[in-house]
Design a protein around this motif. Structure first.
Motif, PDB file in Angstrom:
ATOM      1  N   LEU A 179      25.055-132.537  12.938  1.00  0.00           N
ATOM      2  CA  LEU A 179      24.971-132.351  14.382  1.00  0.00           C
ATOM      3  C   LEU A 179      24.040-131.199  14.738  1.00  0.00           C
ATOM      4  O   LEU A 179      23.200-131.314  15.642  1.00  0.00           O
ATOM      5  N   ALA A 180      24.155-130.082  14.017  1.00  0.00           N
ATOM      6  CA  ALA A 180      23.331-128.918  14.324  1.00  0.00           C
ATOM      7  C   ALA A 180      21.857-129.196  14.051  1.00  0.00           C
ATOM      8  O   ALA A 180      20.983-128.849  14.862  1.00  0.00           O
ATOM      9  N   TYR A 181      21.555-129.824  12.928  1.00  0.00           N
ATOM     10  CA  TYR A 181      20.152-130.102  12.590  1.00  0.00           C
ATOM     11  C   TYR A 181      19.546-131.122  13.552  1.00  0.00           C
ATOM     12  O   TYR A 181      18.402-130.966  14.008  1.00  0.00           O
ATOM     13  N   LEU A 182      20.279-132.179  13.853  1.00  0.00           N
ATOM     14  CA  LEU A 182      19.739-133.192  14.766  1.00  0.00           C
ATOM     15  C   LEU A 182      19.526-132.606  16.158  1.00  0.00           C
ATOM     16  O   LEU A 182      18.554-132.947  16.847  1.00  0.00           O
TER      17      LEU A 182
ATOM     18  N   ALA B 153      25.056-138.883  19.350  1.00  0.00           N
ATOM     19  CA  ALA B 153      24.884-140.335  19.261  1.00  0.00           C
ATOM     20  C   ALA B 153      24.243-140.736  17.933  1.00  0.00           C
ATOM     21  O   ALA B 153      24.625-141.753  17.329  1.00  0.00           O
ATOM     22  N   LEU B 154      23.283-139.948  17.442  1.00  0.00           N
ATOM     23  CA  LEU B 154      22.662-140.260  16.155  1.00  0.00           C
ATOM     24  C   LEU B 154      23.665-140.090  15.008  1.00  0.00           C
ATOM     25  O   LEU B 154      23.649-140.855  14.035  1.00  0.00           O
ATOM     26  N   CYS B 155      24.529-139.091  15.116  1.00  0.00           N
ATOM     27  CA  CYS B 155      25.580-138.936  14.101  1.00  0.00           C
ATOM     28  C   CYS B 155      26.450-140.187  14.035  1.00  0.00           C
ATOM     29  O   CYS B 155      26.772-140.688  12.946  1.00  0.00           O
ATOM     30  N   GLN B 156      26.819-140.693  15.194  1.00  0.00           N
ATOM     31  CA  GLN B 156      27.655-141.890  15.204  1.00  0.00           C
ATOM     32  C   GLN B 156      26.882-143.126  14.754  1.00  0.00           C
ATOM     33  O   GLN B 156      27.462-144.045  14.165  1.00  0.00           O
ATOM     34  N   GLU B 157      25.580-143.137  14.984  1.00  0.00           N
ATOM     35  CA  GLU B 157      24.772-144.242  14.466  1.00  0.00           C
ATOM     36  C   GLU B 157      24.817-144.260  12.938  1.00  0.00           C
ATOM     37  O   GLU B 157      24.939-145.334  12.322  1.00  0.00           O
TER      38      GLU B 157
ATOM     39  N   GLN C  18      36.389-135.630  15.059  1.00  0.00           N
ATOM     40  CA  GLN C  18      36.679-136.794  15.898  1.00  0.00           C
ATOM     41  C   GLN C  18      35.421-137.616  16.153  1.00  0.00           C
ATOM     42  O   GLN C  18      35.456-138.856  16.155  1.00  0.00           O
ATOM     43  N   LEU C  19      34.314-136.933  16.352  1.00  0.00           N
ATOM     44  CA  LEU C  19      33.048-137.624  16.593  1.00  0.00           C
ATOM     45  C   LEU C  19      32.684-138.494  15.398  1.00  0.00           C
ATOM     46  O   LEU C  19      32.296-139.664  15.562  1.00  0.00           O
ATOM     47  N   PHE C  20      32.815-137.957  14.200  1.00  0.00           N
ATOM     48  CA  PHE C  20      32.451-138.708  13.003  1.00  0.00           C
ATOM     49  C   PHE C  20      33.470-139.794  12.675  1.00  0.00           C
ATOM     50  O   PHE C  20      33.136-140.742  11.961  1.00  0.00           O
ATOM     51  N   ARG C  21      34.688-139.666  13.175  1.00  0.00           N
ATOM     52  CA  ARG C  21      35.665-140.747  13.005  1.00  0.00           C
ATOM     53  C   ARG C  21      35.573-141.782  14.119  1.00  0.00           C
ATOM     54  O   ARG C  21      36.376-142.713  14.171  1.00  0.00           O
ATOM     55  N   LEU C  22      34.610-141.606  15.009  1.00  0.00           N
ATOM     56  CA  LEU C  22      34.379-142.512  16.155  1.00  0.00           C
ATOM     57  C   LEU C  22      35.571-142.540  17.098  1.00  0.00           C
ATOM     58  O   LEU C  22      35.823-143.541  17.774  1.00  0.00           O
ATOM     59  N   GLU C  23      36.298-141.441  17.172  1.00  0.00           N
ATOM     60  CA  GLU C  23      37.466-141.352  18.045  1.00  0.00           C
ATOM     61  C   GLU C  23      37.106-140.882  19.446  1.00  0.00           C
ATOM     62  O   GLU C  23      37.912-141.044  20.371  1.00  0.00           O
ATOM     63  N   ILE C  24      35.945-140.257  19.605  1.00  0.00           N
ATOM     64  CA  ILE C  24      35.474-139.845  20.921  1.00  0.00           C
ATOM     65  C   ILE C  24      34.002-140.208  21.042  1.00  0.00           C
ATOM     66  O   ILE C  24      33.294-140.343  20.038  1.00  0.00           O
ATOM     67  N   THR C  25      33.549-140.366  22.267  1.00  0.00           N
ATOM     68  CA  THR C  25      32.145-140.674  22.519  1.00  0.00           C
ATOM     69  C   THR C  25      31.319-139.393  22.521  1.00  0.00           C
ATOM     70  O   THR C  25      31.866-138.283  22.648  1.00  0.00           O
ATOM     71  N   PRO C  26      30.008-139.517  22.393  1.00  0.00           N
ATOM     72  CA  PRO C  26      29.172-138.323  22.511  1.00  0.00           C
ATOM     73  C   PRO C  26      29.388-137.589  23.833  1.00  0.00           C
ATOM     74  O   PRO C  26      29.393-136.345  23.863  1.00  0.00           O
ATOM     75  N   GLU C  27      29.575-138.329  24.905  1.00  0.00           N
ATOM     76  CA  GLU C  27      29.788-137.703  26.210  1.00  0.00           C
ATOM     77  C   GLU C  27      31.110-136.935  26.237  1.00  0.00           C
ATOM     78  O   GLU C  27      31.196-135.835  26.798  1.00  0.00           O
ATOM     79  N   ALA C  28      32.146-137.519  25.620  1.00  0.00           N
ATOM     80  CA  ALA C  28      33.440-136.834  25.571  1.00  0.00           C
ATOM     81  C   ALA C  28      33.353-135.579  24.690  1.00  0.00           C
ATOM     82  O   ALA C  28      33.983-134.556  24.981  1.00  0.00           O
ATOM     83  N   PHE C  29      32.581-135.671  23.620  1.00  0.00           N
ATOM     84  CA  PHE C  29      32.373-134.501  22.764  1.00  0.00           C
ATOM     85  C   PHE C  29      31.742-133.365  23.565  1.00  0.00           C
ATOM     86  O   PHE C  29      32.208-132.222  23.525  1.00  0.00           O
TER      87      PHE C  29
END
Length: 476
Positions: free
Chosen positions: A249-252, A283-287, A457-468
């Motif tokens: 997340l930090a690098y992207l 979003a790229l992390c979740q992709e 949670q983001l990497f487990r797809l439990e929340i959206t990027p917007e919610a993060f």
């Protein structure tokens, strides 16, 4: 666990660390194997259960922990007026540290007592309130882990002492020294080498797949798809510990938004979490997750126990995004793999992003800081000044696979087997326009904890990027 139990658990953890350090070096054979198993288990200790478990372990350790439990002194222990030095357990890989400790014990008349801890235990032991007993010198990551002790009066100002020793300041990379400054004053000296986060890869797996190591995010995504289809986990991720996922997340974010965006987050500036690059990076992390980049075991792999690194070395995983300390870990655990098949490249760029490809995320160095209230403050400062730029200490870092944070490294690399990686990491650090401290170390503990939870949670797809983004923006 109530406050009294927490204090007891922390004291017992310190005692156990000191007792383990007092153990004699293991001989070859079965005893060495037992000690190595003990060391691994000690690193996995969880402070949440320490109040109960430590009492049992303390009874076992008592026979070798005399100098720390008020029992019969060990002949190998430092004298009663000793500088207590607390570090992470990976410090034991630097043979120069023990050499410098022994030399200081011999030459100064003041002993130095080293206690080492696993990563999670160390963070808990050093959490507020300040530990009692307290170290005289302690390792930290800079950022919030240093700013907090400075504000609490537990960090000695080294600015004038270093200015009086130009051979020390002049030897070190200015960008690394900057990581130990708070309000313009210097409160630490680098203990480790420079530690940029890079992308490590398995050379043979890439050759077998006909791929080159990824230089762009598009390359990375293509490699993920190829390795997934070949039944190889594309990216080893130690998701059992939350911090490795945060590196992506930090690098992207940096690659998309540039160094100013990363710096705003690291500094906790108002509105930093609302910057568009953050949502796009999330979003790229979740992709990557949806493409199967991290396989089915990411939630249980751990880094401290070596799980993720072993999966790269034995070919179950093709890549790992990790700090440069991974090279030393592989060198220590699987030297044949490190010499033959371990490759490395900078973290990939993102097409259309505003970030500089030479920007770094990672840890400029881990630092040694002297407690301003130490009864051995003067001696401890002297120990640091004698140690961190000494030839033996810097050579020890190189022997351990680390990259000393010095300006003129090349003369030290002649004939060394690890020179290629050292040149790579040192070149990145020396040329970086920006070197952002990893966010979980840069931010105050409460915010960092929330960030790690939300990233998981983001990497487990439990929340959206917007919610993060919304959750982090709510932290201030």
């Amino acid at each position: 666990m109530n406050a009294d139990d927490d204090i007891l658990a922390r004291r017992l953890a310190v005692t156990l660390a000191q007792a383990a350090t007092a153990l004699p070096g293991p001989p070859d054979g079965a005893l060495g194997a037992v000690r190595r198993r003990f060391d691994r288990r000690r690193r996995r200790l969880r402070l949440a259960t320490a109040a109960a478990m430590a009492c049992v372990a303390l009874a076992t350790a008592a026979t070798v922990a005399g100098p720390y439990l008020g029992l019969r002194p060990s002949p190998a222990a430092p004298p009663d007026g000793a500088i207590d030095l607390w570090t992470l357990d990976v410090a034991e890989r630097n043979p120069g540290l023990r050499d410098r400790i022994d030399a200081y014990d011999r030459d100064s008349g003041v002993g130095v007592r080293l206690s080492t801890f696993g990563n999670d235990a160390y963070k808990t032991v050093l959490a507020a309130p300040w530990p009692d007993p307290a170290p005289d010198v302690y390792e930290n990551w800079g950022g919030a882990s240093l700013a907090g002790p400075v504000r609490a009066g537990r960090a000695a100002d080294l600015t004038d002492a270093v200015a009086e020793r130009p051979e020390v300041a002049g030897a070190l990379l200015p960008g690394v020294l900057a990581g130990a400054r708070v309000d313009g004053r210097l409160y630490g000296l680098p203990m480790t080498g420079v530690q940029p986060v890079v992308l490590f890869y398995h050379k043979k797996l890439f050759a077998d797949a006909g791929l080159s190591p990824p230089r762009t995010y598009a390359d990375l995504l293509r490699a993920v798809d190829v390795f997934r289809d070949r039944g190889v986990t594309p990216l080893a991720l130690a998701g059992g510990e939350r911090w490795p996922a945060l590196m992506y997340l930090a690098y992207l974010t940096d690659r998309l938004g540039g160094a100013d965006v990363s710096a705003a987050v690291a500094a906790g500036r108002p509105g930093a979490w609302r910057q568009p690059a953050l949502a796009r990076a999330a979003a790229l992390c979740q992709e990557l997750v949806r493409h199967g980049a991290f396989g089915d075991t990411a939630d249980v792999l751990r880094y401290d126990s070596g799980d993720a690194s072993r999966s790269l070395a034995d070919g179950r995983a093709a890549m790992q995004v990790m700090g440069s300390w991974e090279y030393g870990s592989q060198l220590h655990s699987d030297p044949a793999f490190a010499a033959r098949d371990l490759g490395w490249v900078p973290f990939p760029t993102v097409a259309g992003g505003a970030g500089d490809a030479a920007d770094l995320v990672g840890v400029p160095a881990n630092y040694l800081t002297v407690d301003a209230r130490s009864p051995y403050r003067a001696e401890a400062v002297d120990f640091l000044l004698r140690t961190v730029t000494s030839d033996r200490y810097l050579d020890g870092l190189l022997e351990a696979g680390e990259v000393p944070a010095v300006r003129d490294l090349e003369p030290r690399l002649a004939g060394r087997p690890h020179a290629d990686f050292a040149r790579f990491a040192h070149g990145l650090a020396a040329a970086a326009p920006s070197f952002t401290l990893v966010w979980d170390q840069a931010l105050p503990p409460a915010v960092a904890g929330e960030l790690l939870d939300r990233t998981a949670q983001l990497f487990r797809l439990e929340i959206t990027p917007e919610a993060f983004v919304a959750a982090m923006a709510a932290t201030g």
